[in-house]
Enzyme design. Structure first.
Site, PDB file in Angstrom:
ATOM      1  N   LYS A  76     -14.001  -0.616 -16.653  1.00  0.00           N
ATOM      2  CA  LYS A  76     -14.815  -1.545 -15.872  1.00  0.00           C
ATOM      3  C   LYS A  76     -15.772  -2.228 -16.824  1.00  0.00           C
ATOM      4  O   LYS A  76     -16.620  -1.583 -17.447  1.00  0.00           O
ATOM      5  CB  LYS A  76     -15.614  -0.814 -14.784  1.00  0.00           C
ATOM      6  N   GLY A  96     -25.036   1.251 -21.626  1.00  0.00           N
ATOM      7  CA  GLY A  96     -25.850   0.291 -20.886  1.00  0.00           C
ATOM      8  C   GLY A  96     -27.298   0.725 -20.834  1.00  0.00           C
ATOM      9  O   GLY A  96     -27.800   1.398 -21.743  1.00  0.00           O
ATOM     10  N   SER A  97     -27.961   0.373 -19.770  1.00  0.00           N
ATOM     11  CA  SER A  97     -29.394   0.612 -19.646  1.00  0.00           C
ATOM     12  C   SER A  97     -29.694   2.057 -19.270  1.00  0.00           C
ATOM     13  O   SER A  97     -28.826   2.790 -18.773  1.00  0.00           O
ATOM     14  CB  SER A  97     -29.982  -0.309 -18.575  1.00  0.00           C
ATOM     15  N   GLY A 145     -27.687   4.575 -16.737  1.00  0.00           N
ATOM     16  CA  GLY A 145     -27.321   5.943 -17.067  1.00  0.00           C
ATOM     17  C   GLY A 145     -27.831   6.934 -16.032  1.00  0.00           C
ATOM     18  O   GLY A 145     -27.137   7.902 -15.680  1.00  0.00           O
ATOM     19  N   CYS A 184     -27.106  -2.934 -29.769  1.00  0.00           N
ATOM     20  CA  CYS A 184     -27.517  -1.583 -29.390  1.00  0.00           C
ATOM     21  C   CYS A 184     -28.388  -0.946 -30.469  1.00  0.00           C
ATOM     22  O   CYS A 184     -29.373  -0.273 -30.169  1.00  0.00           O
ATOM     23  CB  CYS A 184     -26.298  -0.706 -29.126  1.00  0.00           C
TER      24      CYS A 184
END
Length: 460
Positions: free
Chosen positions: A155, A207-208, A212, A263
């Protein structure tokens, strides 16, 4: 029907949209992947490796389309040619170590006993990939998961909606069965519901921090394995014996490349007082050479941020810092293309401290604060004064000193005279709110498989 949309930062238009799968349709897709995996895992390891590498090669053949799509989706200038160097390096390295990494650990093979620990694939791995480096971050899990014998459900972030389609197409055309590697479009609610319903055997999310936390809440009580790479506030420390020009070049690139949307990008810098003034002066000159503009223009070296709301966060952090006494040193007149929206000029701030958001919270944009320090002890204390811990970049001519400081640093990776790089031979991991688990390296294979022990008594 929910539509997933990519709003292009280039001009604010809807660049792509796809219908999201409902829960039942998504369950059916996962069921197909689970069924297809049974034949996939029985294929010889060498055959799986070869098919994955063919998929990597096929994506490379789509280079012109991929680079243009990335510019439209998330704003990276076509000048830089996509992500193929890192994408290839990571996938090729993981393929090269797979046989050894997945080999059984033999404890005994005698006339009486055969005892060993095998590596067994989890089953169906759910990869939730981010938009900032959509191909490189996805391949970190996709390649080793498939090689290890898992099925993969991918995804991708809505901002890079077409990336998952492009990856799936490349791998399918190379011969990886369609149901073994599925690209799906899901809204957050459906993704969380699938995790809570124990549809997956392992979930890897990049991700953020908030994202998470949502994954962990969804997985609570399911005992599903989770790997999380979340926020960062990576520091650089320039010591008195550093090569000043190389430090400026690498750290400024690390702070601003990809519009700072990296990142492990450099988000705060500490410089020994003996080099501070020269470092700041050279850094402002370095950053001022960027050409901000349309990423489809080959002359553009700094594109828009992926969305205007991301740029708004950076502007807010800069404004707050200036209100508290910081000084912004990059002349805004050099960047008339800064439109107050997604197009954002780079910025360097001095007279900053840790009371300011820009030195504590993730910025994820082309702005960096620089502080003067007296010695190693002060620098280490400041670098550790963060709720994140992904990488640290140390600049010195003394490797033993760097290693010694590294022992005291709360981070996943210690770099010396390097920054903003992911070495596929080393485990990519973080501490504190940056997350848990690890990808790439031998450990990456271990996280995408589980140990299974065999105690075989040959003679009764």
């Amino acid at each position: 029907m929910t539509m997933i949309q990519c709003v292009s930062p280039v001009d604010g238009s809807i660049y792509a949209e796809r219908p999201a799968l409902g829960f039942e349709a998504a369950k059916e897709a996962v069921a197909r992947a689970r069924k297809a995996r049974k034949a996939w895992v029985r294929r010889p390891l060498g055959e799986r490796i070869a098919l994955v590498l063919k998929g990597v090669a096929r994506l490379n053949e789509m280079g012109d389309e991929v680079v243009t799509e990335l510019a439209w989706q998330m704003g990276r200038p076509v000048k830089y040619g996509g992500e193929f160097k890192g994408f290839n390096e990571r996938s090729n390295y993981m393929a090269s170590i797979a046989t050894d990494a997945l080999a059984p650990l033999v404890v005994e093979d005698s006339a009486q006993f055969k005892r060993y620990i095998a590596r067994e694939p989890h089953g169906v791995v759910f990869v939730i990939a981010p938009w900032n480096y959509p191909y490189m971050t996805a391949i970190n899990s996709v390649a080793p998961a498939l090689i290890a014998g898992n099925a993969v459900v991918l995804k991708h972030a809505s901002q890079t909606l077409l990336t998952g389609e492009r990856l799936a197409r490349a791998f399918h055309e190379a011969g990886v069965p369609e149901d073994v590697f599925l690209n799906v479009f899901l809204d957050h609610g459906t993704a969380s519901r699938l995790i809570a319903d124990k549809q997956f055997d392992f979930v890897n999310f990049t991700g953020s921090v908030a994202g998470g936390q949502a994954i962990e809440r969804a997985a609570a009580g399911t005992f599903t394995g989770i790997g999380l790479e979340l926020g960062g506030k990576d520091p650089g420390y320039v010591m008195e014996d550093a090569d000043l020009d190389k430090a400026v070049d690498t750290l400024m690139d690390g702070a601003t490349f990809n519009s700072g949307q990296c990142c492990c990008g450099i988000e705060r810098i500490y410089v020994h007082e003996s080099l501070y003034d020269a470092f700041v002066e050279k850094s402002v000159a370095w950053v001022s050479n960027y050409r901000l503009g349309n990423p489809l223009d080959p002359q553009t070296s700094l594109g828009p941020m992926a969305h205007k709301r991301f740029a708004a966060v950076v502007r807010e952090q800069i404004a707050e810092a200036v209100a508290k006494g910081a000084r912004a040193l990059v002349d805004s007149k050099l960047f008339p293309q800064d439109d107050g929206g997604a197009y954002l000029a780079p910025q360097i701030l001095v007279d900053v401290d840790h009371s300011m958001t820009i030195m504590r919270e993730e910025t994820f944009g082309p702005a960096v604060g620089i502080m003067k320090v007296r010695d190693d002890a002060e620098a280490v204390a400041l670098m550790n004064d963060s709720k994140y811990g992904l990488t640290v970049s140390l600049w010195t001519g003394d490797a033993e000193r760097a290693a010694r400081l590294g022992e005291d640093l709360e981070t996943g990776t210690v770099f010396m005279n390097r920054a903003d790089y992911l070495d596929p031979a080393l485990c990519w991991t973080g501490v504190k709110e940056t997350g848990r688990g690890g990808s790439l390296s031998v450990i990456g294979f271990h996280n995408l498989t589980r140990p299974k022990s065999y105690h075989l008594r040959k003679a009764v």
